[in-house]
Design an enzyme around this catalytic site. Structure first.
Site, PDB file in Angstrom:
ATOM      1  N   HIS A  80       4.372   1.868   0.623  1.00  0.00           N
ATOM      2  CA  HIS A  80       5.787   1.646   0.356  1.00  0.00           C
ATOM      3  C   HIS A  80       6.042   1.124  -1.040  1.00  0.00           C
ATOM      4  O   HIS A  80       7.119   0.601  -1.320  1.00  0.00           O
ATOM      5  CB  HIS A  80       6.380   0.702   1.405  1.00  0.00           C
ATOM      6  CG  HIS A  80       6.456   1.297   2.765  1.00  0.00           C
ATOM      7  ND1 HIS A  80       7.007   0.628   3.849  1.00  0.00           N
ATOM      8  CD2 HIS A  80       6.046   2.506   3.248  1.00  0.00           C
ATOM      9  CE1 HIS A  80       6.927   1.400   4.933  1.00  0.00           C
ATOM     10  NE2 HIS A  80       6.345   2.539   4.589  1.00  0.00           N
ATOM     11  N   ASP A 111       2.162   0.365   4.495  1.00  0.00           N
ATOM     12  CA  ASP A 111       3.388  -0.375   4.169  1.00  0.00           C
ATOM     13  C   ASP A 111       3.340  -0.699   2.680  1.00  0.00           C
ATOM     14  O   ASP A 111       2.716   0.022   1.904  1.00  0.00           O
ATOM     15  CB  ASP A 111       3.524  -1.617   5.050  1.00  0.00           C
ATOM     16  CG  ASP A 111       4.979  -1.981   5.317  1.00  0.00           C
ATOM     17  OD1 ASP A 111       5.689  -2.312   4.349  1.00  0.00           O
ATOM     18  OD2 ASP A 111       5.407  -1.934   6.482  1.00  0.00           O
TER      19      ASP A 111
END
Length: 462
Positions: A289, A263
Site C-alpha cells: 500500500h 499492506d
C-alpha cells in the site's frame, strides 16, 4: 567499511540542500561479537503455504527457553547467534524478549520460525488466535521494551508463518484478518514490537509472513533499518504492514531495503506523541500500500524526507492518509527522486480515509508544506488531493512531477486543496476542484530515467 548517508539534491534553477531529516549521522551498522552461539536442531521439510515449512512432528519442539536464556545472560554490546549445523537449519520459538544492548543474530541459511500454536502467544487464557472486540490478545513474537541499543541482525530469516493453519484450528492467522472484515479485531501477533527502545537497529535480516504488522516502533529516539527485506504475498495477507514507526518517535532512518507485503510498505504513524525527523532513502518497494503517512496524524507529523525510492506495482504510491477522528497537522514533508509505476493511486493526499476511524470527527487533519520534487509516474492511475474542509486543507508544491507515458490514462480528485506548480515542469492536467486553488501552469519537461530503479526483489532471479 562503514557507509554513512550523505543526502541532498541539486535542482536546475535552484540552489537547495535538503539534508536527511534524521538528525543523527547514520552509518552502516556492524554486527557485534557473539556472547553465545546456538546450533539449530530442526530441519526445514518442504514448502508450506508461504515458504519453507517444518515437519509436523517438530511443531512442539520449541527453542524458546534456550534462546531466551542466552539473551538474558548476554552482555551489552554482544549478540546471540542462531546458526545452522549440518542439515539442521531451523529454530522454532514462542515469544521472546530482547534486553538492553543485546542483538539477536540469525545467521545466513538459518530461519527462526514462530510457533503456530496461539496458546503460546496468549496474554490471557483463550485470548489469541480468534476474532473478537478486545484487542491485545497476543504477545509479540519479539518484544523490545525499555531496552536501548538492542537489535536484530544477520543474513537469515524470521518467518511468522501467517499463511499456515494454527495448531488446533482449521484457519490461518491471515484467515482471521479476512474474517475481521465483517467486524471485530483479529487477535494475532506481530513479528516485532519495540517500545521505548532508543537506538534500535534492524540490519540485513529478512522478515517474512507476519500474521499482522512486521515491525512496530514507538516512543523511541533512534531507529535504523538498513538492508532489510520484508516479504509477504500480495493478496490474502491483510494488515501485514512492513515497517511502522511512530507514536512519540523521532530520528528514524529506513534505507537500502526491499519491501513487499499485503499492506503499507512503510507507514509513519503520527498518533499520540507524533513522529518527526524521519529519513526514508535508497529503497525499493513492490506490491503493498505504498510509502504512507498515517492514518493517525493527531499527534503531528513533521520533518519527513523520502528520497531515491521506487514503487513498482503498489496499490498506492506516495500516500498521506488521515480522517476526522484521528487527524492533526502534517507538514514539512519532502519527496524527492521517486518513481512510481503501475499503481492505481500513484499520488494520494487524502483526509477522508475510511479503513480506520470515522471520516468525520472532532480531530480534523491538515496537510501543508508538502513538496514533491523529481517524481515520475507511469502506468495510469488516480491523483488525489483531498482536503477535509475549507479550514483544514491540503497544501502541496509539485516541482518536476511528470507523467512519463502520456496523460490520457489518469484521473483526478481535488477538494479543498491549494496546489502550486514549479519551478520545475509539471504535466499533470488538473481539472477544476472544489474550493481549490492552482498556482502556476502545467508544462512538459524531460524526466530523469527510472530504468536503474526497476530491480527485481532480491532472490527472485528475474
Amino acid at each position: 567499511m562503514k557507509r554513512s548517508l550523505v543526502l541532498g539534491l541539486v535542482s536546475v534553477g535552484m540552489c537547495i540542500s535538503l539534508q536527511a531529516q534524521d538528525t543523527r549521522t547514520v552509518t552502516e551498522p556492524v554486527i557485534p561479537p557473539a556472547c553465545e552461539t546456538l546450533d539449530a536442531m530442526l530441519t526445514t521439510a518442504g514448502t508450506g503455504h508461504s515458504g519453507a515449512a517444518l515437519a509436523a512432528g517438530d511443531e512442539g519442539k520449541l527453542d524458546t527457553e534456550r534462546i531466551q536464556k542466552a539473551i538474558d545472560h548476554c552482555g551489552k554490546g554482544k549478540g546471540v547467534v542462531l546458526q545452522s549445523k549440518g542439515a539442521a537449519n531451523a529454530f522454532l520459538s514462542g515469544p521472546l524478549d530482547l534486553k538492553e544492548g543485546v542483538t539477536l543474530i540469525v545467521d545466513k541459511g538459518t530461519t527462526l520460525f514462530a510457533s503456530r500454536d496461539p496458546k503460546v502467544f496468549e496474554t490471557s487464557a483463550g485470548s489469541c488466535g480468534l476474532v473478537d472486540n478486545k484487542r491485545n490478545g497476543c504477545k509479540p513474537f519479539i518484544h523490545v521494551v525499555h531496552a536501548k541499543d538492542a537489535g536484530i541482525m544477520g543474513d537469515g530469516a524470521i518467518d511468522g508463518r501467517g499463511g499456515e493453519k494454527m495448531l488446533g484450528k482449521d484457519v490461518s492467522w491471515w484467515d482471521l484478518a479476512e474474517q475481521a472484515r465483517a467486524g471485530g479485531d483479529q487477535e494475532v501477533f506481530r513479528i516485532l514490537v519495540a517500545d521505548y527502545a532508543d537506538n534500535f537497529t534492524l540490519y540485513r535480516i529478512t522478515l517474512k509472513n507476519s500474521p499482522q504488522f512486521h515491525v512496530s516502533y514507538g516512543h523511541g529516539d533512534g531507529f535504523t533499518v538498513w538492508g532489510v527485506k520484508i516479504d509477504t504475498p500480495q493478496r490474502l495477507a491483510r494488515n501485514t504492514d512492513g515497517v511502522d514507526p511512530g507514536n512519540g518517535s523521532k530520528n528514524v532512518t529506513i534505507t537500502h531495503s526491499f519491501f513487499r507485503q499485503g499492506d503499507d510498505n512503510v507507514a509513519l504513524k503520527g498518533g499520540a506523541g507524533g513522529i518527526t525527523n524521519v529519513s526514508v532513502v535508497h529503497n525499493h518497494f513492490y506490491w503493498g500500500h505504498g510509502m504512507s503517512i498515517g492514518s493517525e496524524t493527531n499527534g503531528g507529523v513533521s520533518k519527513i524526507y523520502v528520497s531515491d525510492l521506487s514503487l513498482d506495482g503498489p496499490d498506492n504510491g506516495i500516500r498521506i492518509k488521515s480522517n476526522g477522528s484521528r487527524g492533526g497537522l502534517t507538514h514539512d514533508v519532502v519527496y524527492d527522486d521517486v518513481c512510481v509505476r503501475n499503481s492505481p493511486n500513484p499520488i494520494t493526499l487524502d483526509t477522508g480515509y475510511t479503513a480506520a476511524g470515522t471520516p468525520k470527527g472532532d480531530s480534523p487533519p491538515t496537510m501543508k508544506d508538502v513538496t514533491l520534487h523529481n517524481v515520475r509516474v507511469s502506468g495510469g492511475g488516480k491523483f488525489s488531493f483531498n482536503g477535509y474542509d475549507k479550514d483544514h486543507r491540503v497544501g502541496v508544491n509539485l516541482d518536476d512531477v511528470l507523467i512519463t507515458d502520456g496523460v490520457g490514462a489518469y484521473k483526478y480528485a481535488i477538494h479543498h486543496a491549494d496546489i502550486k506548480l514549479g519551478p520545475g515542469p509539471v504535466n499533470l492536467q488538473f481539472p477544476g476542484g472544489e474550493d481549490s486553488t492552482l498556482t502556476g501552469k502545467p508544462s512538459n519537461g524531460k524526466p530523469a530515467s527510472c530504468d536503474a530503479k526497476w530491480v527485481p526483489f532480491p532472490g527472485d532471479g528475474k
